[in-house]
Motif scaffolding. Structure first.
Motif, mmCIF file in Angstrom:
data_model
loop_
_atom_site.group_PDB
_atom_site.id
_atom_site.type_symbol
_atom_site.label_atom_id
_atom_site.label_comp_id
_atom_site.label_asym_id
_atom_site.label_seq_id
_atom_site.Cartn_x
_atom_site.Cartn_y
_atom_site.Cartn_z
ATOM 1 N N LEU A 251 0.843 -1.202 0.000
ATOM 2 C CA LEU A 251 0.000 0.000 0.000
ATOM 3 C C LEU A 251 0.878 1.251 0.000
ATOM 4 C CD1 LEU A 251 -3.164 0.500 2.177
ATOM 5 C CD2 LEU A 251 -1.529 2.341 1.918
ATOM 6 N N PHE A 252 1.911 1.250 0.832
ATOM 7 C CA PHE A 252 2.828 2.384 0.894
ATOM 8 C C PHE A 252 3.518 2.601 -0.453
ATOM 9 C CE2 PHE A 252 7.191 3.888 1.422
ATOM 10 C CZ PHE A 252 7.003 5.075 2.108
ATOM 11 N N ARG A 253 3.956 1.522 -1.073
ATOM 12 C CA ARG A 253 4.648 1.650 -2.363
ATOM 13 C C ARG A 253 3.718 2.211 -3.432
ATOM 14 N NH1 ARG A 253 8.096 -3.383 -4.182
ATOM 15 N NH2 ARG A 253 8.955 -1.716 -5.516
ATOM 16 N N GLN A 254 2.473 1.753 -3.434
ATOM 17 C CA GLN A 254 1.520 2.271 -4.419
ATOM 18 C C GLN A 254 1.280 3.761 -4.221
ATOM 19 O OE1 GLN A 254 0.005 1.205 -7.087
ATOM 20 N NE2 GLN A 254 0.621 -0.937 -7.082
ATOM 21 N N GLY A 255 1.166 4.178 -2.974
ATOM 22 C CA GLY A 255 0.829 5.574 -2.717
ATOM 23 C C GLY A 255 1.995 6.531 -2.828
ATOM 24 N N PHE A 256 3.183 6.120 -2.315
ATOM 25 C CA PHE A 256 4.282 7.077 -2.188
ATOM 26 C C PHE A 256 5.509 6.734 -3.028
ATOM 27 C CE2 PHE A 256 1.758 7.314 1.690
ATOM 28 C CZ PHE A 256 1.482 8.660 1.730
ATOM 29 N N GLU A 257 5.496 5.577 -3.687
ATOM 30 C CA GLU A 257 6.573 5.249 -4.617
ATOM 31 C C GLU A 257 6.083 5.320 -6.051
ATOM 32 O OE1 GLU A 257 9.499 1.466 -5.647
ATOM 33 O OE2 GLU A 257 8.693 1.688 -3.616
ATOM 34 N N PHE A 258 4.899 4.765 -6.295
ATOM 35 C CA PHE A 258 4.311 4.818 -7.641
ATOM 36 C C PHE A 258 3.322 5.968 -7.792
ATOM 37 C CE2 PHE A 258 4.705 0.028 -6.924
ATOM 38 C CZ PHE A 258 6.038 0.032 -7.288
ATOM 39 N N PHE A 259 2.998 6.651 -6.688
ATOM 40 C CA PHE A 259 2.111 7.817 -6.654
ATOM 41 C C PHE A 259 0.691 7.502 -7.122
ATOM 42 C CE2 PHE A 259 6.437 9.513 -7.509
ATOM 43 C CZ PHE A 259 6.652 10.051 -6.246
ATOM 44 N N ASN A 260 0.264 6.246 -6.967
ATOM 45 C CA ASN A 260 -1.119 5.858 -7.281
ATOM 46 C C ASN A 260 -1.971 5.996 -6.021
ATOM 47 O OD1 ASN A 260 -0.376 5.198 -9.923
ATOM 48 N ND2 ASN A 260 0.166 3.099 -9.321
ATOM 49 N N MET A 261 -2.250 7.232 -5.633
ATOM 50 C CA MET A 261 -2.927 7.472 -4.371
ATOM 51 C C MET A 261 -4.357 6.948 -4.374
ATOM 52 S SD MET A 261 -2.331 8.482 -1.368
ATOM 53 C CE MET A 261 -0.774 9.336 -1.570
ATOM 54 N N GLY A 262 -5.015 6.985 -5.511
ATOM 55 C CA GLY A 262 -6.363 6.440 -5.588
ATOM 56 C C GLY A 262 -6.370 4.945 -5.361
ATOM 57 N N TYR A 263 -5.421 4.247 -5.983
ATOM 58 C CA TYR A 263 -5.315 2.797 -5.805
ATOM 59 C C TYR A 263 -4.951 2.458 -4.368
ATOM 60 C CZ TYR A 263 -4.205 -2.009 -7.209
ATOM 61 O OH TYR A 263 -4.185 -3.381 -7.350
ATOM 62 N N ALA A 264 -4.038 3.220 -3.776
ATOM 63 C CA ALA A 264 -3.648 2.990 -2.387
ATOM 64 C C ALA A 264 -4.835 3.205 -1.439
ATOM 65 C CB ALA A 264 -2.491 3.918 -2.012
ATOM 66 N N SER A 265 -5.656 4.208 -1.733
ATOM 67 C CA SER A 265 -6.840 4.451 -0.897
ATOM 68 C C SER A 265 -7.819 3.286 -0.990
ATOM 69 C CB SER A 265 -7.520 5.753 -1.328
ATOM 70 O OG SER A 265 -6.668 6.866 -1.132
#
Length: 298
Positions: A251-265
């Motif tokens: 989840l962290f990688r999706q939001g703050f490494e790949f910048f997919n904040m919608g997917y992380a949410s």
């Protein structure tokens, strides 16, 4: 202004720091993540409403997401029972009246205070390295060293061992529960000729079931949210071969490494649902195994 209203305003003034913090750092972020879960949103772009596409992608085309679920399941259902069993074992050892028992309790609780820190995670990485103390001990016994960072199964068990090492909080709760069991129960069992195992099975475990229930809920939730050890020990990769890719790390990688904040949410809300379902299952089944005491008896 009447006295009642003045008292109410005074009360709200005193709790206003908590209310402001809850609103700014909990309630508003929860609402924002609920909206972002249905969007294609990057930290550097605008959000685009895509409906359920994030959730569809999770379960249909994202193999790493499925892998993170599997790894987290192994971590939770492998680590939590071992942690609780070890905590209960140590609590029973410390449930004595020896002179130095207070010092022992303090020393055994320390790993739980610092166990999730960055420094301890780095230490754990060195301990389980190819030339670490664990492999040196295995070789001293004539056994072959384990490639803890090369085998996915060994790597996840390394994280589980770290979680078991952080048993102090559960141990203190078990110890408090043991102190509340009347000694007269054990004395009566001794008169009837019961041995230590029979006392444990027939008295200790039934009387401790409310404490076991509480510890199970809290430790399960904590295990699902575990992040720091996997991030530090694997340097944020979740390796080897995604063998330590815990849900929170992905989840962290999706939001703050790949910048997919919608997917992380969307991932965060799926995790919330999973934890809620497991907690509900434990609560619904507790009446079959949790021993409650009351005046009328239950």
């Amino acid at each position: 202004m009447n006295k009642t209203l003045r008292n109410h305003l005074t009360g709200y003034l005193f709790i206003s720091p908590f209310l402001i913090g809850f609103l700014a750092f909990t309630l508003i972020p929860i609402g924002a993540s609920a909206y972002l879960a249905f969007t294609d949103y990057s930290l550097f772009g605008k959000s685009v409403w895509i409906g359920l596409d994030n959730f569809r992608e999770m379960f249909t085309s994202d193999s790493k997401y499925i892998q993170s679920l599997k790894v987290t399941a192994i971590y939770v259902f492998g680590g939590v029972p071992l942690r609780l069993a070890f905590a209960l074992f140590v609590a029973m050892l410390l449930n004595t009246a020896t002179r130095a028992v207070g010092a022992y309790r303090t020393m055994l609780y320390l790993p739980s205070i610092i166990g999730g820190s960055v420094a301890v995670s780095i230490m754990w990485r060195n301990v389980f390295g190819d030339e670490g103390i664990v492999n040196l001990g295995l070789r001293a016994l004539g056994l072959e060293g384990v490639r803890w960072f090369g085998d996915p199964l060994a790597a996840i068990w390394m994280l589980i061992f770290l979680s078991v090492w952080q048993f102090g909080s559960s141990m203190l709760i078990f110890l408090a529960g043991l102190k509340n069991i009347p000694s007269s129960y054990y004395e009566a069992a001794s008169v009837d000729g019961a041995n230590g195992l029979q006392k444990f099975v027939r008295i200790t475990l039934p009387m401790l079931t409310p404490v076991i229930f509480f510890n199970t809920i809290m430790q399960t939730i904590g295990a699902f949210l575990s992040f720091v050890p996997a991030y530090i020990i694997t340097k944020g990769t979740g390796g080897p071969l995604d063998g330590t890719l815990l849900y929170s790390l992905y989840l962290f990688r999706q939001g703050f490494e790949f910048f997919n904040m919608g997917y992380a949410s969307a991932m965060a809300w799926v995790m919330l649902v999973i934890i809620a379902i497991l907690t509900a299952v434990v609560f619904m089944t507790s009446r079959f195994w949790v021993h409650y005491e009351s005046k009328g008896g239950q």
